[in-house]
Design a protein around this motif. Structure first.
Motif, mmCIF file in Angstrom:
data_model
loop_
_atom_site.group_PDB
_atom_site.id
_atom_site.type_symbol
_atom_site.label_atom_id
_atom_site.label_comp_id
_atom_site.label_asym_id
_atom_site.label_seq_id
_atom_site.Cartn_x
_atom_site.Cartn_y
_atom_site.Cartn_z
ATOM 1 N N ASN A 29 0.810 -1.219 0.000
ATOM 2 C CA ASN A 29 0.000 0.000 0.000
ATOM 3 C C ASN A 29 0.847 1.274 0.000
ATOM 4 N N VAL A 30 2.117 1.173 -0.390
ATOM 5 C CA VAL A 30 3.026 2.320 -0.387
ATOM 6 C C VAL A 30 3.553 2.572 -1.790
ATOM 7 N N VAL A 31 3.413 3.829 -2.237
ATOM 8 C CA VAL A 31 3.988 4.255 -3.513
ATOM 9 C C VAL A 31 5.166 5.163 -3.188
ATOM 10 N N THR A 32 6.321 4.900 -3.791
ATOM 11 C CA THR A 32 7.508 5.718 -3.561
ATOM 12 C C THR A 32 7.900 6.398 -4.861
ATOM 13 N N TYR A 33 7.974 7.739 -4.811
ATOM 14 C CA TYR A 33 8.378 8.562 -5.953
ATOM 15 C C TYR A 33 9.751 9.139 -5.647
ATOM 16 N N VAL A 34 10.645 9.122 -6.640
ATOM 17 C CA VAL A 34 11.979 9.700 -6.477
ATOM 18 C C VAL A 34 12.225 10.644 -7.642
ATOM 19 N N ALA A 35 12.782 11.825 -7.333
ATOM 20 C CA ALA A 35 13.149 12.785 -8.371
ATOM 21 C C ALA A 35 14.475 13.429 -7.995
ATOM 22 N N THR A 36 15.309 13.677 -9.009
ATOM 23 C CA THR A 36 16.586 14.346 -8.795
ATOM 24 C C THR A 36 16.594 15.665 -9.544
ATOM 25 N N PHE A 37 16.907 16.718 -8.811
ATOM 26 C CA PHE A 37 17.044 18.058 -9.368
ATOM 27 C C PHE A 37 18.541 18.305 -9.528
ATOM 28 N N ALA A 38 19.011 18.187 -10.760
ATOM 29 C CA ALA A 38 20.438 18.299 -11.048
ATOM 30 C C ALA A 38 20.926 19.730 -10.828
ATOM 31 N N ALA A 39 22.230 19.902 -10.891
ATOM 32 C CA ALA A 39 22.823 21.234 -10.790
ATOM 33 C C ALA A 39 22.140 22.152 -11.804
ATOM 34 N N GLY A 40 21.774 23.349 -11.345
ATOM 35 C CA GLY A 40 21.136 24.324 -12.228
ATOM 36 C C GLY A 40 19.625 24.216 -12.325
ATOM 37 N N THR A 41 19.028 23.186 -11.747
ATOM 38 C CA THR A 41 17.568 23.001 -11.793
ATOM 39 C C THR A 41 16.987 23.137 -10.398
ATOM 40 N N GLY A 42 15.972 23.986 -10.247
ATOM 41 C CA GLY A 42 15.342 24.187 -8.947
ATOM 42 C C GLY A 42 16.249 24.889 -7.959
ATOM 43 N N THR A 43 17.098 25.760 -8.467
ATOM 44 C CA THR A 43 18.066 26.471 -7.634
ATOM 45 C C THR A 43 17.397 27.588 -6.845
ATOM 46 N N GLY A 44 17.808 27.755 -5.586
ATOM 47 C CA GLY A 44 17.309 28.847 -4.761
ATOM 48 C C GLY A 44 16.965 28.373 -3.363
ATOM 49 N N ALA A 45 16.157 29.184 -2.669
ATOM 50 C CA ALA A 45 15.708 28.879 -1.317
ATOM 51 C C ALA A 45 14.458 28.010 -1.415
ATOM 52 N N VAL A 46 14.642 26.700 -1.430
ATOM 53 C CA VAL A 46 13.554 25.742 -1.629
ATOM 54 C C VAL A 46 12.804 25.551 -0.311
ATOM 55 N N THR A 47 11.465 25.765 -0.370
ATOM 56 C CA THR A 47 10.636 25.651 0.836
ATOM 57 C C THR A 47 9.358 24.856 0.603
#
Length: 142
Positions: free
Chosen positions: A85-103
Motif C-alpha cells: 500500500n506504499v507508492v515511492t516517488y523519487v526525483a533528482t534536481f540536477a545542478a542548475g535546476t530548482g536552484t534557490g531557497a527551496v521551501t
C-alpha cells in the motif's frame, strides 16, 4: 446489524537530500485534487504522476492546493515503485535546476500545470547552482 467501517486514509512523507546528505524528513498533505485523482484511477489508467516540482512559496499546504506557491523547477520522476500500500516517488534536481531557497514541493501529472497529488512546505533548503538535490516521497494508503 453492525455497520462496516473502513476509513481509507492517505498520507505522505518526503525526504530531501542535498548533495547526498539528508537535510529534511517531513510529512505532507495529500490534497483534494490528489484524492480525486486516486479515485479516478480506479476506473481510468491514462494519466500517471510523472513529475515533481520544488518552489520557494511558504503558504501552508491546504487541501484545495492545485499548484505550488512559487515554482522554481520541475523534473520528471526518476522512479516510481509500488509495494503493498506504499507508492515511492523519487526525483533528482540536477545542478542548475530548482536552484534557490527551496521551501515547498509537489507531485504532479505533467511537465507544466497538471493535477497535483501532494504538496508540502518545509524550512528552507538552500540549493546552490552546483548542488544536486534528490527527493524521495512516499505515499501510504491505510
Amino acid at each position: 446489524m453492525s455497520k462496516i467501517q473502513d476509513n481509507l486514509k492517505m498520507k505522505g512523507r518526503l525526504q530531501v537530500s542535498l548533495n547526498g546528505e539528508v537535510v529534511r524528513d517531513i510529512d505532507n498533505l495529500v490534497v483534494t485534487a490528489g484524492k480525486a485523482y486516486v479515485a479516478d484511477r480506479m476506473k481510468n489508467n491514462s494519466t500517471v504522476m510523472s513529475h515533481m516540482a520544488v518552489g520557494s512559496g511558504n503558504t501552508a499546504a491546504a487541501a484545495g492546493n492545485t499548484a505550488l506557491g512559487t515554482e522554481l523547477g520541475r523534473v520528471s520522476l526518476t522512479s516510481t515503485t509500488v509495494s503493498s500500500n506504499v507508492v515511492t516517488y523519487v526525483a533528482t534536481f540536477a545542478a542548475g535546476t530548482g536552484t534557490g531557497a527551496v521551501t515547498e514541493a509537489g507531485i504532479l501529472t505533467a511537465s507544466s500545470g497538471g493535477t497535483m497529488l501532494c504538496r508540502t512546505v518545509f524550512s528552507v533548503v538552500n540549493k546552490g547552482s552546483a548542488d544536486s538535490m534528490t527527493i524521495t516521497w512516499t505515499v501510504t494508503v491505510s
